[in-house]
Design a protein around this motif. Structure first.
Motif, PDB file in Angstrom:
ATOM      1  N   ASP A   1      15.944  16.022  -2.340  1.00  0.00           N
ATOM      2  CA  ASP A   1      15.824  17.070  -1.331  1.00  0.00           C
ATOM      3  C   ASP A   1      14.374  17.459  -1.088  1.00  0.00           C
ATOM      4  O   ASP A   1      14.063  18.133  -0.120  1.00  0.00           O
ATOM      5  CB  ASP A   1      16.600  18.321  -1.755  1.00  0.00           C
ATOM      6  N   GLN A   2      13.460  17.068  -1.974  1.00  0.00           N
ATOM      7  CA  GLN A   2      12.077  17.482  -1.878  1.00  0.00           C
ATOM      8  C   GLN A   2      11.167  16.405  -1.284  1.00  0.00           C
ATOM      9  O   GLN A   2       9.973  16.577  -1.268  1.00  0.00           O
ATOM     10  CB  GLN A   2      11.554  17.870  -3.259  1.00  0.00           C
ATOM     11  N   LEU A   3      11.733  15.321  -0.817  1.00  0.00           N
ATOM     12  CA  LEU A   3      10.927  14.238  -0.275  1.00  0.00           C
ATOM     13  C   LEU A   3      11.002  14.208   1.237  1.00  0.00           C
ATOM     14  O   LEU A   3      12.011  14.555   1.829  1.00  0.00           O
ATOM     15  CB  LEU A   3      11.415  12.880  -0.809  1.00  0.00           C
ATOM     16  N   TYR A   4       9.921  13.770   1.850  1.00  0.00           N
ATOM     17  CA  TYR A   4       9.891  13.511   3.277  1.00  0.00           C
ATOM     18  C   TYR A   4      10.108  12.019   3.489  1.00  0.00           C
ATOM     19  O   TYR A   4       9.826  11.209   2.603  1.00  0.00           O
ATOM     20  CB  TYR A   4       8.534  13.898   3.870  1.00  0.00           C
ATOM     21  N   MET A   5      10.565  11.636   4.650  1.00  0.00           N
ATOM     22  CA  MET A   5      10.789  10.223   4.943  1.00  0.00           C
ATOM     23  C   MET A   5       9.505   9.411   4.779  1.00  0.00           C
ATOM     24  O   MET A   5       9.534   8.294   4.283  1.00  0.00           O
ATOM     25  CB  MET A   5      11.347  10.029   6.350  1.00  0.00           C
ATOM     26  N   GLU A   6       8.368   9.968   5.182  1.00  0.00           N
ATOM     27  CA  GLU A   6       7.109   9.222   5.070  1.00  0.00           C
ATOM     28  C   GLU A   6       6.701   8.990   3.610  1.00  0.00           C
ATOM     29  O   GLU A   6       5.904   8.112   3.317  1.00  0.00           O
ATOM     30  CB  GLU A   6       5.968   9.880   5.856  1.00  0.00           C
ATOM     31  N   ASP A   7       7.275   9.755   2.676  1.00  0.00           N
ATOM     32  CA  ASP A   7       7.013   9.529   1.252  1.00  0.00           C
ATOM     33  C   ASP A   7       7.666   8.243   0.752  1.00  0.00           C
ATOM     34  O   ASP A   7       7.365   7.778  -0.341  1.00  0.00           O
ATOM     35  CB  ASP A   7       7.527  10.709   0.407  1.00  0.00           C
ATOM     36  N   LEU A   8       8.558   7.670   1.556  1.00  0.00           N
ATOM     37  CA  LEU A   8       9.278   6.468   1.148  1.00  0.00           C
ATOM     38  C   LEU A   8       8.541   5.179   1.520  1.00  0.00           C
ATOM     39  O   LEU A   8       9.017   4.087   1.217  1.00  0.00           O
ATOM     40  CB  LEU A   8      10.689   6.467   1.744  1.00  0.00           C
ATOM     41  N   ILE A   9       7.386   5.297   2.164  1.00  0.00           N
ATOM     42  CA  ILE A   9       6.583   4.106   2.469  1.00  0.00           C
ATOM     43  C   ILE A   9       6.197   3.451   1.147  1.00  0.00           C
ATOM     44  O   ILE A   9       5.750   4.107   0.216  1.00  0.00           O
ATOM     45  CB  ILE A   9       5.338   4.466   3.301  1.00  0.00           C
ATOM     46  N   GLY A  10       6.405   2.139   1.075  1.00  0.00           N
ATOM     47  CA  GLY A  10       6.150   1.394  -0.143  1.00  0.00           C
ATOM     48  C   GLY A  10       7.410   1.181  -0.973  1.00  0.00           C
ATOM     49  O   GLY A  10       7.402   0.402  -1.918  1.00  0.00           O
ATOM     50  N   PHE A  11       8.498   1.862  -0.626  1.00  0.00           N
ATOM     51  CA  PHE A  11       9.764   1.690  -1.332  1.00  0.00           C
ATOM     52  C   PHE A  11      10.479   0.441  -0.817  1.00  0.00           C
ATOM     53  O   PHE A  11      10.333   0.046   0.330  1.00  0.00           O
ATOM     54  CB  PHE A  11      10.681   2.900  -1.118  1.00  0.00           C
ATOM     55  N   GLU A  12      11.284  -0.141  -1.686  1.00  0.00           N
ATOM     56  CA  GLU A  12      12.102  -1.306  -1.343  1.00  0.00           C
ATOM     57  C   GLU A  12      13.426  -0.813  -0.744  1.00  0.00           C
ATOM     58  O   GLU A  12      14.009   0.151  -1.220  1.00  0.00           O
ATOM     59  CB  GLU A  12      12.361  -2.107  -2.616  1.00  0.00           C
ATOM     60  N   ILE A  13      13.897  -1.484   0.311  1.00  0.00           N
ATOM     61  CA  ILE A  13      15.198  -1.180   0.915  1.00  0.00           C
ATOM     62  C   ILE A  13      16.241  -2.116   0.300  1.00  0.00           C
ATOM     63  O   ILE A  13      16.050  -3.333   0.288  1.00  0.00           O
ATOM     64  CB  ILE A  13      15.175  -1.407   2.443  1.00  0.00           C
ATOM     65  N   VAL A  14      17.340  -1.550  -0.201  1.00  0.00           N
ATOM     66  CA  VAL A  14      18.431  -2.339  -0.763  1.00  0.00           C
ATOM     67  C   VAL A  14      19.708  -1.991   0.001  1.00  0.00           C
ATOM     68  O   VAL A  14      20.041  -0.816   0.164  1.00  0.00           O
ATOM     69  CB  VAL A  14      18.605  -2.074  -2.279  1.00  0.00           C
ATOM     70  N   VAL A  15      20.395  -3.034   0.487  1.00  0.00           N
ATOM     71  CA  VAL A  15      21.667  -2.869   1.182  1.00  0.00           C
ATOM     72  C   VAL A  15      22.661  -3.817   0.528  1.00  0.00           C
ATOM     73  O   VAL A  15      22.378  -5.008   0.383  1.00  0.00           O
ATOM     74  CB  VAL A  15      21.534  -3.189   2.687  1.00  0.00           C
ATOM     75  N   ASN A  16      23.807  -3.299   0.119  1.00  0.00           N
ATOM     76  CA  ASN A  16      24.841  -4.112  -0.541  1.00  0.00           C
ATOM     77  C   ASN A  16      24.273  -4.893  -1.729  1.00  0.00           C
ATOM     78  O   ASN A  16      24.525  -6.086  -1.883  1.00  0.00           O
ATOM     79  CB  ASN A  16      25.514  -5.067   0.451  1.00  0.00           C
ATOM     80  N   ASN A  17      23.469  -4.213  -2.538  1.00  0.00           N
ATOM     81  CA  ASN A  17      22.853  -4.784  -3.747  1.00  0.00           C
ATOM     82  C   ASN A  17      21.890  -5.937  -3.478  1.00  0.00           C
ATOM     83  O   ASN A  17      21.598  -6.723  -4.374  1.00  0.00           O
ATOM     84  CB  ASN A  17      23.926  -5.240  -4.748  1.00  0.00           C
TER      85      ASN A  17
END
Length: 176
Positions: free
Chosen positions: A103-119
């Protein structure tokens, strides 16, 4: 040197870009003392502030020159003219406090994160486009960039420590 950013995100300043070096975008950088312990993943972007906005840039080549300097080439800054735009800027990494909840993160804080869909890993978030009608993540996937919707309802889980965003996305969205 550490600066506290919004909501517990730390900006750890790693060094300063001193000058260009050669014709192919090489830069000489001064490394600050936090560099060795904070820069642990060369796939992770470092950040510079361009036009008052934190901007992620990726390192394509890095070679130390003694204990406190290095020669660096950044993606998209592949010639002397482009690289010279970065001279004088400090570069930093963002560290997210693991005690934060999602709840304390902004969407732009997710830059650099890996996207995982269906494992299955689908790529890495390289930008967030904040459009009121249609916010988007730009995802680097298999050598190309893909835009996907960035909406809270599509995020199933955030694994902050592992820098992973688990999403529920429609089949075929990465094929568009």
């Amino acid at each position: 040197m550490t600066r506290i950013s919004k909501l517990g995100v730390e900006q750890v300043v790693l060094g300063k870009i001193l000058r260009t070096y050669g014709d192919n975008g090489e830069l000489i950088v001064q490394l600050y003392e936090d560099f060795a312990e904070e820069f642990t993943d060369p796939k992770e972007p470092v950040w510079v502030t361009i036009d008052s906005l934190p901007t992620p840039i990726f390192i394509s080549s890095f070679a130390t020159r003694g204990a406190t300097k290095a020669t660096v080439i950044f993606d998209d800054f592949d010639n002397e003219q482009r690289a010279s735009m970065l001279v004088g800027m400090e570069f930093f990494v963002n560290r997210i406090d693991d005690s934060l909840n999602d709840d304390q993160l902004y969407m732009e804080d997710l830059i650099g994160f890996e996207i995982v869909v269906n494992n299955v890993s689908q790529g890495t978030i390289i930008d967030y486009i904040d459009d009121q009608m249609n916010p988007l993540f730009e995802v680097e996937r298999e050598g190309s960039d893909v835009l996907i919707p960035a909406h809270d309802d599509l995020i199933v889980e955030l694994k902050i420590t592992d820098k992973i965003v688990v999403m529920n996305l429609p089949d075929g969205i990465f094929d568009l």
